[in-house]
Scaffold this active site. Sequence first.
Site, short mmCIF file in Angstrom:
data_model
loop_
_atom_site.label_atom_id
_atom_site.label_comp_id
_atom_site.label_asym_id
_atom_site.label_seq_id
_atom_site.Cartn_x
_atom_site.Cartn_y
_atom_site.Cartn_z
CG ASP A 3 -1.85 1.19 1.46
OD1 ASP A 3 -2.33 1.64 0.33
OD2 ASP A 3 -2.00 1.70 2.33
CG LEU A 4 1.59 5.62 -1.65
CD1 LEU A 4 3.18 5.41 -2.27
CD2 LEU A 4 1.17 6.59 -3.05
CG ASP A 5 -1.94 7.33 0.96
OD1 ASP A 5 -0.83 7.83 0.30
OD2 ASP A 5 -2.99 7.52 0.42
CB THR A 41 0.48 10.55 2.07
OG1 THR A 41 0.52 9.12 1.95
CG2 THR A 41 1.62 10.96 1.17
CE LYS A 99 -4.55 5.40 9.34
NZ LYS A 99 -3.64 4.74 10.13
CB SER A 121 -1.96 3.13 -3.48
OG SER A 121 -2.68 4.53 -3.04
CB ALA A 122 -7.54 3.45 -2.63
CE LYS A 165 -5.50 -1.26 -1.22
NZ LYS A 165 -4.60 -0.70 -0.58
CD GLU A 215 -3.26 -2.42 2.38
OE1 GLU A 215 -3.55 -1.50 3.47
OE2 GLU A 215 -3.84 -2.13 1.32
CG ASP A 216 -2.01 1.91 6.71
OD1 ASP A 216 -2.36 1.55 5.45
OD2 ASP A 216 -1.58 3.15 7.04
#
Length: 221
Positions: free
Chosen positions: A14-16, A22, A50, A119-120, A150, A174-175
């Site tokens: 995942d990115l954020d 971010t 998230k 990422s979304a 997601k 993932e977070d």
Amino acid sequence: MGEGLSGLRAVLFDLDGVVVDTAKYHYQAWKRIAEEENIYFDEEINERLKGVSRMDSLNILMERRTREYTEKQLEQLADRKNGYYVAFLNQMAAGDILPGVMAFLSELKHCGIKTAICSASKNTDTILERLNISPLFDTVVSGLDVARSKPDPQVFHIAAQRLGVPAEQCLVIEDSAAGIEAAALAGMKSIGIGRKDRLGQAGSVIASTEELCLALTRRLF
């Protein structure tokens, strides 16, 4: 090039909140919208945002609305939030890359393990380019590539297909609870970063990206 871990051929990030910090900018942007619209908003509500799309996040925020909104007004709110968020992104620097991530990516590359961003966010490419880390990933799947956010597993299915790696040989980092659920639905193992009470479905849960390493993945593969 080193040999990859038995069974593990790709790591999907995942990115954020996983690669870059971010998440704080998303929180600040949503908080500003909530204050402007007189809608209650706190850290617990933010946790639910998230990993999900902008409009799905807005729908969650609207659960505490004090008045009704038309579809057009909701779209305008989502656009306004994104405007605030993009403005915050202009402050980004190398220090926003989370600790331990670069070292982990280096380990994966050395072992010949493929990597992807899943990422979304529709701002994914902007973030990666601003931090000059796009070349570190073999493929990038963003909110511009998927029709469903997601916990739908679509983003992970697309990444695995592009990488040419079966789901059972992919590991998701993932977070968010939505992201961990999506990984499970995709038939992939996962590592959650954050609170165990929210990410308990993950194969392993760690408190910080600083704990990411190949030794950790050996517990799952």
